[in-house]
Design an enzyme around this catalytic site. Structure first.
Site, mmCIF file in Angstrom:
data_model
loop_
_atom_site.group_PDB
_atom_site.id
_atom_site.type_symbol
_atom_site.label_atom_id
_atom_site.label_comp_id
_atom_site.label_asym_id
_atom_site.label_seq_id
_atom_site.Cartn_x
_atom_site.Cartn_y
_atom_site.Cartn_z
ATOM 1 C CE1 TYR A 89 -68.285 51.229 12.741
ATOM 2 C CE2 TYR A 89 -67.484 53.685 12.217
ATOM 3 C CZ TYR A 89 -68.372 52.833 12.797
ATOM 4 O OH TYR A 89 -69.467 53.284 13.283
ATOM 5 C CG HIS A 90 -69.593 52.315 5.403
ATOM 6 N ND1 HIS A 90 -70.103 53.742 5.344
ATOM 7 C CD2 HIS A 90 -69.479 52.198 3.955
ATOM 8 C CE1 HIS A 90 -70.353 54.027 4.111
ATOM 9 N NE2 HIS A 90 -70.092 53.248 3.310
ATOM 10 N N GLY A 91 -68.066 54.776 8.328
ATOM 11 C CA GLY A 91 -68.885 55.888 8.907
ATOM 12 C C GLY A 91 -70.246 56.317 8.384
ATOM 13 C CB SER A 156 -66.917 49.091 4.444
ATOM 14 O OG SER A 156 -67.615 49.198 5.884
ATOM 15 C CD GLU A 162 -69.497 48.959 10.079
ATOM 16 O OE1 GLU A 162 -69.646 47.841 10.509
ATOM 17 O OE2 GLU A 162 -68.528 49.626 9.557
#
Length: 299
Positions: A89-91, A156, A162
């Protein structure tokens, strides 16, 4: 004067940590340039010749991770000895991923190649850092070569989109991305999901606005700046690998990643979101994430 002072102070509070991270990234590149010049290095940036300076840079980021986010890494035993594809998951700022790379290198002396958006390679003054840390554009051919050479490769699928438009609900924004599944099938390697707890509480984006969405979709450039930098607890979890199956199709493999081989407590369609479900409060809560700095129990 008071209003102006308060405004400037507010801006600094919101953006000082993200700007500090940018400064340290460029400082890392300067260190590599000095090392290269002093040792007159012309070797392949991925070769072991660079390991001493890699260790120095990784140690710096690991200390930063420990101090600022009490960083923990769990599930390293789930990584295969050989090649594989990490899906994460890409913050808003992928600083957690940088922490992961640093600790993986310090613990295992292992380099994980990172697929990055094309705009990253247009940033000035980072060419050597990107090369030495194994950041690649992520074409099918490059990924296959890396995997066949025994590297871990991370991607990602949500990428910059995202980062910009997900929020504290931790929604995955993958669209129709399934290239990673095709590469995994061709290279005959497993896919390993990964997620960092509280990454959206540490750094956030402003609420999505139609103008910014249209601007990104037309330019593919991240104009919206991240803010925050609160010292919340970060824990990166590496999930169980989804093994290569010669009988599976690309679509079925995407479904395995999307519907997973994991127990779900949150109604999602991805193995990555299964990790989010297990380890993340939804929606994210900044105060709880801060208090977790004082919680010594492994989550």
């Amino acid at each position: 004067l008071i209003i102006v002072s308060l405004t400037i102070s507010g801006i600094l509070v919101f953006f000082i940590v993200p700007l500090t991270i940018v400064f340290f990234i460029y400082l890392s590149n300067v260190l590599l340039l000095v090392y290269q010049r002093n040792n007159e290095l012309k070797a392949d940036p991925l070769s072991d010749v660079w390991n001493n300076v890699r260790k120095t840079i990784a140690s710096f980021w690991d200390i930063y991770a420990r101090i600022w986010h009490g960083y923990e890494l769990h599930g390293v035993e789930n990584l295969p000895e050989g090649p594989g594809i990490l899906v994460y998951y890409h913050g808003a700022i992928p600083i957690d991923y940088l922490y992961f790379l640093s600790r993986l290198f310090l613990w295992k002396k292992r380099l994980c190649l990172s697929v990055a958006d094309h705009f990253v390679f247009r940033l000035p003054g980072l060419k050597l850092l990107l090369a030495v840390t194994g950041v690649i554009p992520g074409t099918r051919e490059e990924c296959l070569v890396a995997l066949r050479n025994g590297y871990l490769v991370s991607i990602s699928p949500g990428g910059v989109r995202e980062a910009l438009f997900s929020d504290e609900s931790y929604q995955l924004i993958w669209g129709n991305r399934k290239g990673f599944a095709q590469v995994a099938l061709e290279a005959k390697v497993p896919i390993i999901p990964m997620y960092t707890q509280n990454v959206r509480e540490g750094y956030r984006m402003f609420k999505e606005r139609r103008f910014f969405r249209q601007l990104y979709e037309s330019t593919r450039l991240p104009f919206t700046p991240p803010y925050g930098g609160l010292p919340v607890k970060f824990r990166t979890y590496i999930g169980k690998p989804i093994p290569y199956d010669p009988n599976v199709t690309t679509e079925e493999l995407v479904e395995k990643v999307c519907k997973g081989k994991f127990l779900f407590s949150f109604q999602t369609k991805t193995a990555v979101q299964a990790l989010i479900s297990k380890h993340q409060t939804i929606p994210g809560n900044i105060w709880k994430a801060l208090l977790e700095r004082f919680d010594k129990r492994r989550k």
